[in-house]
Enzyme design. Structure first.
Site, short mmCIF file in Angstrom:
data_model
loop_
_atom_site.label_atom_id
_atom_site.label_comp_id
_atom_site.label_asym_id
_atom_site.label_seq_id
_atom_site.Cartn_x
_atom_site.Cartn_y
_atom_site.Cartn_z
N LEU A 118 31.40 52.96 47.44
CA LEU A 118 30.38 53.03 48.49
C LEU A 118 29.01 53.03 47.85
CD1 LEU A 118 31.79 55.74 50.92
CD2 LEU A 118 31.47 53.30 51.35
N HIS A 161 34.08 41.22 53.84
CA HIS A 161 35.30 41.96 54.14
C HIS A 161 36.32 41.03 54.79
CE1 HIS A 161 37.69 45.52 54.79
NE2 HIS A 161 37.93 45.11 56.02
N SER A 176 36.42 36.14 42.51
CA SER A 176 36.45 34.74 43.00
C SER A 176 35.27 34.47 43.94
CB SER A 176 37.78 34.41 43.67
OG SER A 176 37.93 35.10 44.87
N ASN A 177 34.87 35.48 44.72
CA ASN A 177 33.68 35.28 45.57
C ASN A 177 32.42 35.16 44.71
OD1 ASN A 177 34.19 35.47 48.65
ND2 ASN A 177 35.57 36.99 47.74
C1 GRF Z 1 37.71 39.92 48.92
O1 GRF Z 1 38.82 39.75 49.74
C2 GRF Z 1 36.59 40.62 49.65
O2 GRF Z 1 36.57 40.32 51.01
C3 GRF Z 1 36.93 42.08 49.45
O3 GRF Z 1 37.43 42.14 48.15
C4 GRF Z 1 38.00 40.89 47.78
C5 GRF Z 1 37.37 40.48 46.49
O4 GRF Z 1 37.95 39.32 45.96
N1 GRF Z 1 35.78 42.91 49.68
P1 GRF Z 1 37.30 38.62 44.69
O5 GRF Z 1 37.17 39.67 43.61
O6 GRF Z 1 35.99 38.06 45.11
O7 GRF Z 1 38.27 37.55 44.28
#
Ligand code: GRF
Length: 189
Positions: free
Chosen positions: A93, A110, A14-15
């Site tokens: 990592l 994060h 989603s990001n």
């Molecule tokens: C998000 O909460 C991000 O902060 C963490 O993993 C999650 C990824 O969500 N690192 P998406 O795959 O972007 O929906």
């Protein structure tokens, strides 16, 4: 010239989607040139297909070690003139090969106010700790787990920690999507 981005993701994406949309709309002066995943079942692959963005699956098990895994990824990034690596739910990592090739050019998001609640299930860690100060952090990536230099943070105060966790997660995610876009905008534009 638009900056060329690579997004690394292992899951829903989603990001990644928020960043792709912002690039398409010219909000971020960049193109998402490639999506890299380590998970052949990740939903991000479907998003890439829909968006017509090249997506490569790199299965770490196929490589003898992290060095050769990352060298193979680096070859591709170099061929595509990638300037920024954007981690968006990438569950691995980053090692020395990519860290050396991309100093201060690898970002991660994060879902906590780092340095609180590093690692997996950060939102649940905060809830279990009865801490109603959640948040989102964007940071440069180093060799540690969520330890790199912090670039931006946004606090989210949850009035009622007894809400279903899905609701709390949704609030955090919507802040994530905005903060990742504005941070990339500041760094790149
Ligand atoms: C998000 O909460 C991000 O902060 C963490 O993993 C999650 C990824 O969500 N690192 P998406 O795959 O972007 O929906």
């Amino acid at each position: 010239m638009k900056a060329q981005l690579a997004i690394f993701a292992s899951g829903n994406g989603s990001n990644a989607q928020a960043i792709i949309d912002a690039c398409k709309q010219g909000i971020i002066n960049a193109d998402v040139a490639i999506i890299i995943t380590d998970n052949p079942n990740a939903f991000i692959i479907k998003r890439a297909v829909k968006e017509n963005i090249e997506c490569k699956i790199f299965k770490p098990k196929v490589f003898t070690d992290k060095l050769s895994y990352e060298k193979e990824i680096l070859k591709l990034l170099t061929a595509l003139n990638i300037e920024w690596i954007v981690l968006a739910g990438y569950m691995r990592l980053i090692g020395t090969v990519l860290l050396t090739a991309y100093p201060k050019k690898i970002l991660n998001i994060h879902p906590s106010l780092l340095p609180k609640y590093k690692g997996l299930n950060a939102i649940k860690q905060a809830i279990d700790n009865n801490d109603n100060e959640l948040g989102v952090t964007i940071h440069y990536v180093d060799e540690g787990v969520d330890t790199g230099e912090i670039i931006e943070q946004e606090k989210i105060t949850i009035e009622d920690l007894n809400l279903p966790i899905e609701e709390i997660e949704a609030m955090v995610h919507s802040v994530e999507h905005k903060l990742y876009v504005t941070t990339l905008q500041k760094l790149i534009n």
